[in-house]
Design an enzyme around this catalytic site. Structure first.
Site, PDB file in Angstrom:
ATOM      1  N   CYS A 145      88.792 -74.158  79.494  1.00 16.08           N
ATOM      2  CA  CYS A 145      90.016 -74.505  80.227  1.00 16.08           C
ATOM      3  C   CYS A 145      89.691 -75.170  81.558  1.00 16.08           C
ATOM      4  O   CYS A 145      88.843 -74.694  82.313  1.00 16.08           O
ATOM      5  CB  CYS A 145      90.844 -73.245  80.464  1.00 16.08           C
ATOM      6  SG  CYS A 145      92.374 -73.544  81.373  1.00 16.08           S
ATOM      7  N   ASP A 180     102.079 -44.484  71.823  1.00 19.42           N
ATOM      8  CA  ASP A 180     101.716 -45.837  72.274  1.00 19.42           C
ATOM      9  C   ASP A 180     102.487 -46.139  73.556  1.00 19.42           C
ATOM     10  O   ASP A 180     103.447 -46.909  73.563  1.00 19.42           O
ATOM     11  CB  ASP A 180     102.040 -46.860  71.178  1.00 19.42           C
ATOM     12  CG  ASP A 180     101.472 -48.239  71.505  1.00 19.42           C
ATOM     13  OD1 ASP A 180     100.812 -48.389  72.540  1.00 19.42           O
ATOM     14  OD2 ASP A 180     101.703 -49.178  70.715  1.00 19.42           O
ATOM     15  N   CYS A 235      96.646 -49.573  75.904  1.00 19.00           N
ATOM     16  CA  CYS A 235      96.064 -50.791  76.456  1.00 19.00           C
ATOM     17  C   CYS A 235      95.356 -50.501  77.775  1.00 19.00           C
ATOM     18  O   CYS A 235      94.906 -51.418  78.460  1.00 19.00           O
ATOM     19  CB  CYS A 235      97.139 -51.862  76.650  1.00 19.00           C
ATOM     20  SG  CYS A 235      98.480 -51.355  77.744  1.00 19.00           S
TER      21      CYS A 235
END
Length: 481
Positions: free
Chosen positions: A83, A410, A437
Site C-alpha cells: 500500500c 462472544d 477478538c
C-alpha cells in the site's frame, strides 16, 4: 540515558502492537557484576533482526521507548509494503512484515497472554489458522469525511500550494480524531469499493457539500460505509449524514447507479448525535431493499446497514467450525449463546444441538436474528433480549428455560461484566467456549471462571485481520469435577 538520545540497537524480540525489543546491560547499584540487570527498550515498527539507530522518547526505571531514526541493516523478515499509504494510515501496521512471521508472533502473543498474564498452564494451543486472503479480505469498509485533511511530510516539506486542504474522505490518522488521510485506494476491500470511494469524493466536492465538524456540530457529510457480500453479488452503499437532503441524495444515487450498476442497495443513515459514530438514529433507503445477504457455511444471513457481521466472511466460517470442534456436540445439548447478535453462531450450530438460546442486548440485532431464523428454517433457536451488563438469571427463570450444557460467549473487546461471569458460574455448564477478538480480556475473564470449577483445556488462534495486530481466539474450559 535521557530523552532524545540516539542509540545503536539490535532488535532481538517482538512485543504486541509492533514494538521490537532490544535488551542492553545497564549498571544498577543493586546488581552484581555476575548478575547484571537487562534494561529493555521498545522500538516502534521494528522487527527482530533489525540493526538500527533509535531515538529515545520515554525513559522509565526498567525500560525505555523509542522510534527508528535510521535502519543500519534490515531484518530478513521485512518485506516491501503493497500500500502506498503504509506508515501514514493507521490500518495495516504490519504490512512490511512477512505474513508467516505475522502469524508466528500472533500465536506467541496469545500464548504469552494466557501463560504470563492469565497464569494458565498445561493447556493445548493449536497452531494459528491463517487467512486465505491477506488482501481484499474485508466485506465492510468504513470511511470518514473531514474538513481537515492530513498533510503528508512531502506536502509540508515542499511548501507547495495545496488544494482541497479542507476536504478529505478516507481513514483516520492514529490519535487524531479530527484528521483524516485522503485516500484513493485501500487494499483491504475491493477495486469496486475504491471506485465507489473516489466517485463519492468527486461528487460531493463538485456539489460543495459541507462536512460535519465535531467542534461546531455543523455540516452535512459524516461517513461512507461500503458492504460487499463474499458469496453473493450484493453491494451496499451507506452514506451517513447529519441531516436529510433528499435532492442531493437522489442525485448521488443516480450517479452511483449510472457508474456502478452492481450496487444492489443505497442507504442514507441520519446521525443527529454529536459523537463520532458511523451509525444513524434512523435511515432512508434510496435504492433496493436496504439489506444485503451473505452466507457463512450453508446458512444465509441478512445484513442491514448497522448490523454486526464478521468482516472476514471466509475466516468466520473457520472460526465457527473451531467452536463446533471444541464443543463436540452429541445432538442432545441445551446451548446458551451470550452476545448472540444477529444469531450467526446459533444458526450455524443449530443442526448439531437440541436447543439454543441467544442472549443479546441490542434490539435491532434480535430483529435480525428472527429474520435469519426464517431465512434458514431454524426451529430450535430462540433469541432473547436482555441487558448483559446485569444479571440474566431472572430472565432464565421468567422464561423457564432449561439449564445449559454448553455456553458459548462472544463478547465485545472489553470482555464480560463481572455479573455475567457470576451468572455463568451459577449455571455451571459442562463446557464454556469463549470466542474473543481481545485475548487479554479473554484471559482475564477465563481466570475468574477457572478459579474453582473450570480448567482451561484448549485454545485456537484464528487470523481474521492480516497485517494488523488484531487476533481472534477461541478457548475451551471444562468442568474439573
Amino acid at each position: 540515558m535521557k530523552k532524545g538520545d540516539l542509540i545503536e540497537l539490535e532488535i532481538t524480540d517482538y512485543a504486541f502492537e509492533g514494538k521490537g525489543i532490544a535488551k542492553i546491560v545497564k549498571e544498577i547499584h543493586s546488581q552484581t557484576e555476575d548478575n547484571p540487570k537487562k534494561f529493555v527498550i521498545f522500538i516502534d515498527s521494528s522487527y527482530p533482526g533489525d540493526k538500527i539507530i533509535a531515538q529515545l522518547n520515554k525513559i522509565k526505571k526498567s525500560y525505555a521507548e523509542g522510534k527508528i531514526k535510521e535502519i543500519i541493516s534490515k531484518s530478513p523478515y521485512r518485506v516491501n509494503p503493497e500500500c502506498k499509504y503504509f506508515g501514514v494510515c493507521g490500518g495495516c501496521k504490519q504490512q512490511d512484515l512477512d505474513y508467516k512471521m505475522q502469524l508466528k508472533y500472533k500465536e506467541e502473543q496469545v500464548k504469552d497472554i494466557f501463560e504470563r498474564l492469565g497464569g494458565f498452564s498445561n493447556f493445548e494451543i493449536n497452531p494459528i489458522i491463517p487467512s486465505d486472503k491477506i488482501f481484499f479480505y474485508r466485506n465492510k469498509m468504513e470511511f470518514s469525511f473531514a474538513n481537515k485533511r492530513w498533510l503528508t511530510e512531502n506536502e509540508i516539506s515542499t511548501m507547495q500550494e495545496l488544494k482541497d486542504k479542507n476536504f478529505a474522505l478516507g481513514l483516520h490518522i492514529p490519535n487524531y480524531f479530527d484528521k483524516v488521510l485522503d485516500i484513493d485506494e485501500c487494499l483491504l476491500q475491493s477495486q469496486l469499493s475504491n471506485n465507489i470511494l473516489n466517485l463519492t469524493r468527486d461528487f460531493f466536492k463538485n456539489k460543495n457539500a459541507t462536512i460535519y465538524s465535531t467542534y461546531t456540530h455543523t455540516g452535512y457529510l459524516r461517513n461512507l460505509i461500503i458492504r460487499q457480500s463474499t458469496h453473493t453479488n450484493d453491494v451496499m452503499v451507506n452514506l451517513v449524514t447529519s441531516e436529510e437532503n433528499d435532492e442531493l441524495m437522489l442525485e448521488y444515487k443516480n450517479e452511483l447507479l449510472m457508474s456502478f450498476p452492481e450496487i444492489t442497495t443505497i442507504v442514507n443513515n441520519i446521525n443527529i448525535k454529536k459523537s463520532q459514530v458511523a451509525t444513524g438514529d434512523y435511515e432512508i433507503v434510496y435504492y433496493g431493499s436496504g439489506f444485503i445477504y451473505d452466507y457463512i457455511g450453508d446458512y444465509k444471513f441478512r445484513i442491514s446497514a448497522n448490523s454486526f457481521f464478521q468482516t472476514n466472511t471466509t475466516q468466520a466460517e473457520k472460526l465457527y467450525n473451531v467452536a463446533l470442534d471444541f464443543a463436540s456436540f452429541s445432538g442432545n445439548e441445551i446451548v446458551y449463546d451470550l452476545f448472540s447478535g444477529a444469531g450467526t453462531i446459533p444458526v450455524f450450530i443449530s443442526k448439531y444441538v437440541k436447543e439454543v438460546f441467544g442472549f443479546e442486548s441490542v434490539a435491532s440485532a434480535i430483529n435480525d436474528a428472527h429474520v435469519n431464523i426464517e431465512l434458514n428454517n431454524i426451529t430450535n433457536f430462540k433469541p432473547l433480549l436482555v441487558d448483559l451488563n446485569k444479571s440474566f438469571i431472572p430472565l432464565i427463570k421468567q422464561q423457564n428455560l432449561p439449564s445449559p450444557d454448553v455456553i458459548i460467549i462472544d463478547p465485545p473487546r472489553s470482555g464480560m461484566n463481572p455479573k455475567t461471569i457470576n451468572d455463568i458460574l451459577k449455571l455451571k455448564p459442562d463446557k464454556i467456549i469463549y470466542i474473543s477478538c481481545n485475548p487479554a480480556t479473554q484471559a482475564r475473564d477465563l481466570k475468574l471462571l477457572c478459579e474453582n470449577t473450570y480448567k482451561l483445556t484448549r485454545i485456537q488462534p484464528v487470523d481474521m485481520f492480516p497485517h494488523t495486530y488484531h487476533i481472534e481466539n477461541v478457548a475451551l474450559i471444562e468442568k474439573t469435577n
